[in-house]
Design a protein around this motif. Structure first.
Motif, PDB file in Angstrom:
ATOM      1  N   VAL A 132      14.759  54.622 -57.936  1.00 38.35           N
ATOM      2  CA  VAL A 132      14.839  54.887 -56.495  1.00 38.35           C
ATOM      3  C   VAL A 132      15.071  53.577 -55.759  1.00 38.35           C
ATOM      4  CG1 VAL A 132      13.600  55.757 -54.470  1.00 38.35           C
ATOM      5  CG2 VAL A 132      13.299  56.875 -56.694  1.00 38.35           C
ATOM      6  N   LYS A 133      15.999  53.589 -54.800  1.00 35.33           N
ATOM      7  CA  LYS A 133      16.256  52.422 -53.955  1.00 35.33           C
ATOM      8  C   LYS A 133      16.154  52.840 -52.486  1.00 35.33           C
ATOM      9  CE  LYS A 133      17.327  49.848 -57.525  1.00 35.33           C
ATOM     10  NZ  LYS A 133      16.334  48.860 -58.037  1.00 35.33           N
ATOM     11  N   GLY A 134      15.330  52.134 -51.715  1.00 40.00           N
ATOM     12  CA  GLY A 134      15.237  52.397 -50.288  1.00 40.00           C
ATOM     13  C   GLY A 134      16.388  51.760 -49.544  1.00 40.00           C
ATOM     14  N   VAL A 135      16.946  52.480 -48.577  1.00 44.05           N
ATOM     15  CA  VAL A 135      18.124  52.037 -47.826  1.00 44.05           C
ATOM     16  C   VAL A 135      17.780  51.963 -46.345  1.00 44.05           C
ATOM     17  CG1 VAL A 135      20.521  52.558 -47.224  1.00 44.05           C
ATOM     18  CG2 VAL A 135      19.666  53.097 -49.518  1.00 44.05           C
ATOM     19  N   THR A 136      18.046  50.814 -45.730  1.00 44.77           N
ATOM     20  CA  THR A 136      17.779  50.646 -44.291  1.00 44.77           C
ATOM     21  C   THR A 136      18.982  50.123 -43.527  1.00 44.77           C
ATOM     22  OG1 THR A 136      16.974  48.371 -44.603  1.00 44.77           O
ATOM     23  CG2 THR A 136      15.343  50.146 -44.753  1.00 44.77           C
ATOM     24  N   LEU A 137      20.028  49.698 -44.224  1.00 47.54           N
ATOM     25  CA  LEU A 137      21.194  49.091 -43.584  1.00 47.54           C
ATOM     26  C   LEU A 137      22.137  50.178 -43.085  1.00 47.54           C
ATOM     27  CD1 LEU A 137      22.731  46.454 -42.934  1.00 47.54           C
ATOM     28  CD2 LEU A 137      23.770  46.609 -45.212  1.00 47.54           C
ATOM     29  N   GLU A 138      22.386  50.200 -41.776  1.00 50.71           N
ATOM     30  CA  GLU A 138      23.211  51.248 -41.171  1.00 50.71           C
ATOM     31  C   GLU A 138      24.175  50.653 -40.153  1.00 50.71           C
ATOM     32  OE1 GLU A 138      24.390  53.902 -37.924  1.00 50.71           O
ATOM     33  OE2 GLU A 138      22.935  52.257 -37.779  1.00 50.71           O
ATOM     34  N   GLY A 139      25.388  51.192 -40.119  1.00 50.22           N
ATOM     35  CA  GLY A 139      26.367  50.795 -39.119  1.00 50.22           C
ATOM     36  C   GLY A 139      27.331  51.924 -38.857  1.00 50.22           C
ATOM     37  N   ASP A 140      27.395  52.394 -37.616  1.00 51.60           N
ATOM     38  CA  ASP A 140      28.297  53.489 -37.230  1.00 51.60           C
ATOM     39  C   ASP A 140      28.115  54.726 -38.094  1.00 51.60           C
ATOM     40  OD1 ASP A 140      29.467  51.927 -35.196  1.00 51.60           O
ATOM     41  OD2 ASP A 140      30.835  50.994 -36.643  1.00 51.60           O
ATOM     42  N   GLY A 141      26.877  55.005 -38.461  1.00 48.36           N
ATOM     43  CA  GLY A 141      26.587  56.206 -39.219  1.00 48.36           C
ATOM     44  C   GLY A 141      26.758  56.073 -40.720  1.00 48.36           C
ATOM     45  N   VAL A 142      27.214  54.918 -41.183  1.00 49.62           N
ATOM     46  CA  VAL A 142      27.390  54.668 -42.607  1.00 49.62           C
ATOM     47  C   VAL A 142      26.221  53.814 -43.089  1.00 49.62           C
ATOM     48  CG1 VAL A 142      28.870  53.662 -44.389  1.00 49.62           C
ATOM     49  CG2 VAL A 142      29.887  54.794 -42.397  1.00 49.62           C
ATOM     50  N   VAL A 143      25.597  54.204 -44.197  1.00 47.06           N
ATOM     51  CA  VAL A 143      24.469  53.457 -44.730  1.00 47.06           C
ATOM     52  C   VAL A 143      24.865  52.785 -46.036  1.00 47.06           C
ATOM     53  CG1 VAL A 143      22.625  54.739 -43.608  1.00 47.06           C
ATOM     54  CG2 VAL A 143      23.591  55.610 -45.742  1.00 47.06           C
ATOM     55  N   SER A 144      24.271  51.604 -46.283  1.00 41.86           N
ATOM     56  CA  SER A 144      24.655  50.797 -47.436  1.00 41.86           C
ATOM     57  C   SER A 144      23.443  50.139 -48.076  1.00 41.86           C
ATOM     58  CB  SER A 144      25.654  49.706 -47.011  1.00 41.86           C
ATOM     59  OG  SER A 144      26.814  50.251 -46.443  1.00 41.86           O
ATOM     60  N   PHE A 145      23.643  49.740 -49.316  1.00 39.28           N
ATOM     61  CA  PHE A 145      22.654  48.985 -50.084  1.00 39.28           C
ATOM     62  C   PHE A 145      23.435  48.070 -51.013  1.00 39.28           C
ATOM     63  CE2 PHE A 145      20.067  48.213 -53.806  1.00 39.28           C
ATOM     64  CZ  PHE A 145      18.792  48.012 -53.306  1.00 39.28           C
ATOM     65  N   PRO A 146      22.960  46.826 -51.206  1.00 33.27           N
ATOM     66  CA  PRO A 146      21.762  46.180 -50.641  1.00 33.27           C
ATOM     67  C   PRO A 146      22.109  45.392 -49.371  1.00 33.27           C
ATOM     68  CG  PRO A 146      22.677  44.797 -52.355  1.00 33.27           C
ATOM     69  CD  PRO A 146      23.569  46.004 -52.276  1.00 33.27           C
ATOM     70  N   ALA A 181      22.951  59.817 -40.809  1.00 31.32           N
ATOM     71  CA  ALA A 181      23.918  59.055 -41.595  1.00 31.32           C
ATOM     72  C   ALA A 181      24.959  60.015 -42.138  1.00 31.32           C
ATOM     73  CB  ALA A 181      23.218  58.325 -42.747  1.00 31.32           C
ATOM     74  N   SER A 182      26.213  59.578 -42.141  1.00 29.70           N
ATOM     75  CA  SER A 182      27.292  60.442 -42.607  1.00 29.70           C
ATOM     76  C   SER A 182      27.538  60.313 -44.099  1.00 29.70           C
ATOM     77  CB  SER A 182      28.583  60.130 -41.840  1.00 29.70           C
ATOM     78  OG  SER A 182      28.893  58.736 -41.931  1.00 29.70           O
ATOM     79  N   TYR A 183      27.444  59.084 -44.629  1.00 39.30           N
ATOM     80  CA  TYR A 183      27.582  58.905 -46.077  1.00 39.30           C
ATOM     81  C   TYR A 183      27.031  57.545 -46.478  1.00 39.30           C
ATOM     82  CZ  TYR A 183      31.821  56.059 -45.142  1.00 39.30           C
ATOM     83  OH  TYR A 183      32.707  55.100 -44.699  1.00 39.30           O
ATOM     84  N   PHE A 184      26.843  57.390 -47.796  1.00 37.76           N
ATOM     85  CA  PHE A 184      26.367  56.132 -48.367  1.00 37.76           C
ATOM     86  C   PHE A 184      27.501  55.451 -49.119  1.00 37.76           C
ATOM     87  CE2 PHE A 184      25.165  53.718 -52.074  1.00 37.76           C
ATOM     88  CZ  PHE A 184      24.230  52.825 -51.570  1.00 37.76           C
ATOM     89  N   THR A 185      27.540  54.116 -49.029  1.00 37.37           N
ATOM     90  CA  THR A 185      28.469  53.328 -49.826  1.00 37.37           C
ATOM     91  C   THR A 185      27.803  52.011 -50.190  1.00 37.37           C
ATOM     92  OG1 THR A 185      30.768  52.531 -49.969  1.00 37.37           O
ATOM     93  CG2 THR A 185      29.608  52.155 -47.884  1.00 37.37           C
ATOM     94  N   PRO A 186      28.057  51.472 -51.380  1.00 36.89           N
ATOM     95  CA  PRO A 186      27.443  50.184 -51.727  1.00 36.89           C
ATOM     96  C   PRO A 186      27.983  49.068 -50.842  1.00 36.89           C
ATOM     97  CG  PRO A 186      29.083  50.807 -53.360  1.00 36.89           C
ATOM     98  CD  PRO A 186      28.894  51.997 -52.476  1.00 36.89           C
ATOM     99  N   ASN A 187      27.142  48.082 -50.584  1.00 38.19           N
ATOM    100  CA  ASN A 187      27.519  46.950 -49.740  1.00 38.19           C
ATOM    101  C   ASN A 187      28.239  45.905 -50.598  1.00 38.19           C
ATOM    102  OD1 ASN A 187      27.770  45.038 -47.766  1.00 38.19           O
ATOM    103  ND2 ASN A 187      25.588  44.767 -47.397  1.00 38.19           N
ATOM    104  N   ALA A 188      29.515  46.175 -50.888  1.00 39.54           N
ATOM    105  CA  ALA A 188      30.290  45.312 -51.779  1.00 39.54           C
ATOM    106  C   ALA A 188      30.514  43.927 -51.186  1.00 39.54           C
ATOM    107  CB  ALA A 188      31.627  45.962 -52.110  1.00 39.54           C
ATOM    108  N   ALA A 189      30.566  43.828 -49.861  1.00 38.93           N
ATOM    109  CA  ALA A 189      30.767  42.522 -49.240  1.00 38.93           C
ATOM    110  C   ALA A 189      29.576  41.607 -49.489  1.00 38.93           C
ATOM    111  CB  ALA A 189      30.998  42.697 -47.739  1.00 38.93           C
ATOM    112  N   MET A 190      28.384  42.172 -49.512  1.00 36.09           N
ATOM    113  CA  MET A 190      27.181  41.384 -49.755  1.00 36.09           C
ATOM    114  C   MET A 190      26.969  41.140 -51.248  1.00 36.09           C
ATOM    115  SD  MET A 190      24.440  39.780 -49.020  1.00 36.09           S
ATOM    116  CE  MET A 190      24.435  39.995 -47.230  1.00 36.09           C
ATOM    117  N   ASP A 191      27.176  42.165 -52.072  1.00 35.81           N
ATOM    118  CA  ASP A 191      26.858  42.064 -53.491  1.00 35.81           C
ATOM    119  C   ASP A 191      27.909  42.822 -54.318  1.00 35.81           C
ATOM    120  OD1 ASP A 191      25.771  41.977 -56.026  1.00 35.81           O
ATOM    121  OD2 ASP A 191      23.720  42.353 -55.368  1.00 35.81           O
TER     122      ASP A 191
END
Length: 233
Positions: A132-146, A181-191
């Protein structure tokens, strides 16, 4: 999941390091613990509304923990200690459809050299390892991790593939600690390596899901499944 300790709305002032923050409580500046080592820069903006939880314990240095804040009108819970408890409650209540047939839920079980958040069991199928991974990063309805580079997170994904290749079930749930949130996507720019590892895991039949939460000042509860999207797909 209803919190077992009282909470209170306050004003966030500043965060001098990962583990500490200052808030305004009843007109006074108070030091509090932050149970999340992520950056949280898009959430913890000086002057924002925030949520603290009253704590107890002789060994604590602070009497409160900072567990959430409002981003606009949306409350985001960022207590990193709570996602596993929320998912465990949902598992026991059979509210995660693709895992509802598992009858036994065990916390923090080892596979090989790996330790996963849960092992799920049922009489008629191999054990299932769940992270399980908790997600808190959100922008314009899109949530990302990490929101910061996580070698551990990428390693967990690779280890889930190992469990799957050994004949076990394997999955990952991204628990989005906010409502809209509309959908999840990995934060590729960060990691980028985490994003690559997520794609690799999905290609090797690791089940990946994302769920939003109903968030209040007194509770956090698993709510709606949202799509998981990988850039370029």
């Amino acid at each position: 999941m209803i919190f077992d300790k009282p909470t209170k709305e306050v004003v966030f002032l500043r965060r001098p390091n990962r583990f500490q923050a200052y808030i305004e409580l009843e007109g006074e500046e108070v030091l509090v613990h932050v149970p999340n080592t992520g950056r949280l820069r898009e959430i913890l903006i000086p002057g924002c509304r925030a949520l603290i939880r009253y704590e107890s314990g002789a060994k604590r240095k602070t009497a409160h923990s900072l567990i959430g804040a409002w981003k606009g009108n949306q409350l985001i819970n960022f207590d990193s200690q709570i996602p596993n408890r929320v998912v465990e409650e949902a598992l026991l209540e059979r509210r995660i459809p693709h895992l509802a047939e598992y009858t036994q839920v065990t916390r923090e079980k080892t596979f090989g050299k790996s330790r996963f958040d849960f092992k799920l069991s049922r009489p008629d199928a191999p054990d299932y390892y769940l992270e399980v991974k908790g997600v808190t990063l959100e922008g314009d309805g899109v949530v990302s991790f990490p929101d910061a580079v996580t070698e551990r997170g990428a390693r967990h994904l690779r280890e889930l593939v190992e469990a799957r290749n050994a004949g076990f079930g394997a999955g990952l749930i991204f628990l989005v600690q906010l409502e809209n949130a509309s959908y999840f996507t990995p934060n590729a720019a960060m990691d980028p390596y985490f994003a690559e590892s997520l794609r690799y895991a999905m290609e090797h039949q690791v089940e990946v899901a994302a769920y939003t939460c109903r968030t209040t000042t007194e509770s956090l509860t698993l709510d709606q499944a949202i799509p998981v999207r990988i850039e370029g797909e």
